[in-house]
Design a protein around this motif. Structure first.
Motif, mmCIF file in Angstrom:
data_model
loop_
_atom_site.group_PDB
_atom_site.id
_atom_site.type_symbol
_atom_site.label_atom_id
_atom_site.label_comp_id
_atom_site.label_asym_id
_atom_site.label_seq_id
_atom_site.Cartn_x
_atom_site.Cartn_y
_atom_site.Cartn_z
ATOM 1 N N VAL A 173 0.841 -1.198 0.000
ATOM 2 C CA VAL A 173 0.000 0.000 0.000
ATOM 3 C C VAL A 173 0.876 1.249 0.000
ATOM 4 C CG1 VAL A 173 -1.976 -1.039 1.163
ATOM 5 C CG2 VAL A 173 -0.162 -0.009 2.519
ATOM 6 N N ALA A 174 0.320 2.349 -0.518
ATOM 7 C CA ALA A 174 1.028 3.639 -0.485
ATOM 8 C C ALA A 174 0.017 4.774 -0.539
ATOM 9 C CB ALA A 174 2.006 3.757 -1.655
ATOM 10 N N TRP A 175 0.210 5.754 0.343
ATOM 11 C CA TRP A 175 -0.606 6.977 0.328
ATOM 12 C C TRP A 175 0.010 7.997 -0.621
ATOM 13 C CZ3 TRP A 175 -5.207 7.514 2.789
ATOM 14 C CH2 TRP A 175 -5.486 6.672 3.865
ATOM 15 N N SER A 176 -0.844 8.739 -1.318
ATOM 16 C CA SER A 176 -0.354 9.893 -2.071
ATOM 17 C C SER A 176 0.051 10.973 -1.077
ATOM 18 C CB SER A 176 -1.432 10.422 -3.018
ATOM 19 O OG SER A 176 -2.571 10.864 -2.285
ATOM 20 N N PRO A 177 0.949 11.897 -1.453
ATOM 21 C CA PRO A 177 1.430 12.927 -0.513
ATOM 22 C C PRO A 177 0.322 13.779 0.097
ATOM 23 C CG PRO A 177 2.843 12.856 -2.443
ATOM 24 C CD PRO A 177 1.661 11.968 -2.745
ATOM 25 N N ASP A 178 -0.773 13.977 -0.649
ATOM 26 C CA ASP A 178 -1.876 14.783 -0.119
ATOM 27 C C ASP A 178 -2.892 13.946 0.661
ATOM 28 O OD1 ASP A 178 -3.196 13.419 -2.146
ATOM 29 O OD2 ASP A 178 -3.463 15.178 -3.434
ATOM 30 N N ARG A 181 5.437 -5.886 -4.987
ATOM 31 C CA ARG A 181 5.877 -5.976 -3.593
ATOM 32 C C ARG A 181 5.878 -4.642 -2.858
ATOM 33 N NH1 ARG A 181 6.543 -11.445 -2.028
ATOM 34 N NH2 ARG A 181 7.079 -12.589 -3.910
ATOM 35 N N SER A 182 6.056 -3.543 -3.613
ATOM 36 C CA SER A 182 6.257 -2.253 -2.952
ATOM 37 C C SER A 182 5.775 -1.130 -3.852
ATOM 38 C CB SER A 182 7.750 -2.078 -2.623
ATOM 39 O OG SER A 182 8.015 -0.824 -2.034
ATOM 40 N N LEU A 183 5.206 -0.096 -3.235
ATOM 41 C CA LEU A 183 4.726 1.087 -3.946
ATOM 42 C C LEU A 183 5.203 2.338 -3.223
ATOM 43 C CD1 LEU A 183 1.020 -0.032 -4.518
ATOM 44 C CD2 LEU A 183 2.764 0.173 -6.306
ATOM 45 N N MET A 184 5.449 3.402 -3.991
ATOM 46 C CA MET A 184 5.895 4.663 -3.394
ATOM 47 C C MET A 184 5.492 5.818 -4.296
ATOM 48 S SD MET A 184 7.538 6.240 -0.980
ATOM 49 C CE MET A 184 8.141 7.909 -0.725
ATOM 50 N N TYR A 185 4.757 6.785 -3.740
ATOM 51 C CA TYR A 185 4.455 8.008 -4.481
ATOM 52 C C TYR A 185 5.646 8.958 -4.448
ATOM 53 C CZ TYR A 185 -0.587 7.359 -5.306
ATOM 54 O OH TYR A 185 -1.803 6.933 -5.760
ATOM 55 N N SER A 186 5.800 9.723 -5.515
ATOM 56 C CA SER A 186 6.821 10.768 -5.526
ATOM 57 C C SER A 186 6.494 11.806 -4.460
ATOM 58 C CB SER A 186 6.875 11.444 -6.895
ATOM 59 O OG SER A 186 7.611 12.650 -6.831
ATOM 60 N N PRO A 187 7.494 12.274 -3.673
ATOM 61 C CA PRO A 187 7.216 13.284 -2.645
ATOM 62 C C PRO A 187 6.859 14.655 -3.209
ATOM 63 C CG PRO A 187 9.576 12.862 -2.796
ATOM 64 C CD PRO A 187 8.903 11.838 -3.658
ATOM 65 N N ALA A 198 -2.953 3.678 -3.038
ATOM 66 C CA ALA A 198 -2.631 2.678 -4.054
ATOM 67 C C ALA A 198 -2.326 1.362 -3.359
ATOM 68 C CB ALA A 198 -1.430 3.127 -4.881
ATOM 69 N N CYS A 199 -2.715 0.257 -3.986
ATOM 70 C CA CYS A 199 -2.365 -1.053 -3.433
ATOM 71 C C CYS A 199 -1.925 -1.977 -4.558
ATOM 72 C CB CYS A 199 -3.512 -1.639 -2.634
ATOM 73 S SG CYS A 199 -4.922 -2.145 -3.610
ATOM 74 N N GLY A 200 -0.910 -2.784 -4.271
ATOM 75 C CA GLY A 200 -0.366 -3.709 -5.252
ATOM 76 C C GLY A 200 -0.759 -5.134 -4.904
ATOM 77 N N ALA A 201 -1.102 -5.930 -5.927
ATOM 78 C CA ALA A 201 -1.609 -7.279 -5.716
ATOM 79 C C ALA A 201 -0.657 -8.342 -6.259
ATOM 80 C CB ALA A 201 -2.978 -7.429 -6.357
#
Length: 324
Positions: free
Chosen positions: A167-172, A207-213, A177-180
């Motif tokens: 899972v990953a939250w957007s900066p705002d 396995r991993s997600l990351m939003y741009s800061p 987002a979630c990856g399966a």
């Protein structure tokens, strides 16, 4: 841009280290590194020069391996998730348990706090969902069910696509987002608990997600297909696919300056990627086994003049790097 290897801490845990994150500094202490291991413990570490100094004894409380850790943006609390199906939320300074969150067996994987710290999002594994916990009451406030893709995925005969890993939250904080397991990435509008769309391009576990800061629309993904993808998560567009790893890509993190990302892999390496070039510019070989996690230390405070990166591995070690 480059990474300079500092010192590796050998035998940091008694078993493989699968999880790593930085806990932000507070008025009373600097930023700390948090690691979780298959030895069923989590540990806190204080960076001093190029070394990591244990900030505490191993923290117990789980009865199976720790697969994920997360830090609250305040730096006051953190969470660890284990294969025992529990999430333990604890006070960083006292190690007192703040809350214990329970899910069905093996239904706890990646997790991340909302940028404002109001919600903890937890990937729900085989339940095919993301569970949202209110951090003021520690009550379950919502369960976001990940819909199956309209087009069947290759190899998804047994419904493995419903297995949510990351899972990953957007900066705002507006999007999650979630990856399966099947390679799809689902995007949700959290305020309305609404599924928006899937992002396509992968066909193996994400396995991993990351939003741009710095660019709230840009999402990075690490996948078992050996590729790292860069998406416009709002426009459903694949902006680029970066290749270079020789095996599963297990974790991705974005540099504080927004110019680079770092990934790690089952091929035992850590790679630095230039986002303008969309190419790997450096490969670090400090580990002797697969590397499960990478994490940049957050910026802030007068003590944090240096950007540090940490990586953790099946070889039981933690490696530190200077990013410049």
């Amino acid at each position: 841009m480059k990474l300079t290897g500092l010192k590796s801490t050998e035998n940091a845990h008694d078993d493989s280290i699968w999880a790593v994150t930085w806990i932000p500094e507070t008025e009373n202490r600097p930023a700390l590194l948090l690691t979780g291991s298959l030895d069923e413990t989590v540990r806190l570490w204080k960076p001093e020069g190029g070394d990591l100094i244990p900030a505490n004894d191993p923290i117990t409380g789980h009865c199976l391996g720790v697969v994920s850790v997360a830090a609250h943006p305040s730096g006051a609390i953190a969470a660890s998730a284990s294969l025992d199906s529990f999430v333990r939320v604890f006070d960083v300074d006292s190690n007192a348990t703040v809350a214990t969150l329970e899910a069905p067996p093996s239904e706890v994987w990646g997790m991340q706090f909302h940028p404002k710290g109001t919600i903890l999002a937890v990937a729900g594994g085989g339940s095919g969902s993301i569970k949202l916990w209110d951090t003021s009451t520690w009550q379950l406030i919502d369960t976001l069910t990940v819909p199956r893709p309209e087009v069947p995925r290759p190899g998804d005969k047994n419904g493995s696509g419903k297995f949510v890993l990351s899972v990953a939250w957007s900066p705002d904080g507006r999007r999650l987002a979630c990856g399966a397991m099947d390679g799809t990435i689902a995007i949700f509008d959290v305020a309305y608990a609404k599924f928006l769309h899937h992002l396509e391009g992968h066909f193996m576990p994400v396995r991993s997600l990351m939003y741009s800061p710095f660019e709230p629309r840009v999402l990075f993904s690490a996948c078992d297909d050996t590729n790292v993808h860069m998406y416009d998560a709002e426009g459903k567009t694949l902006l680029g696919s970066m290749s270079g790893h020789e095996n599963f890509v297990l974790s991705v993190d974005a540099s504080p300056d927004g110019a680079a990302i770092v990934t790690c892999s089952s091929d035992r390496t850590v790679r630095l990627w230039d986002l303008k070039m969309r190419a790997s510019v450096q490969t670090m070989k400090t580990h002797t086994d697969q590397v499960w996690g990478v994490a940049f230390r957050p910026l802030g405070g007068t003590a944090l003049r240096t950007v540090l990166l940490a990586s953790v591995s099946d070889d039981k070690s933690i490696s530190l790097y200077d990013y410049s």
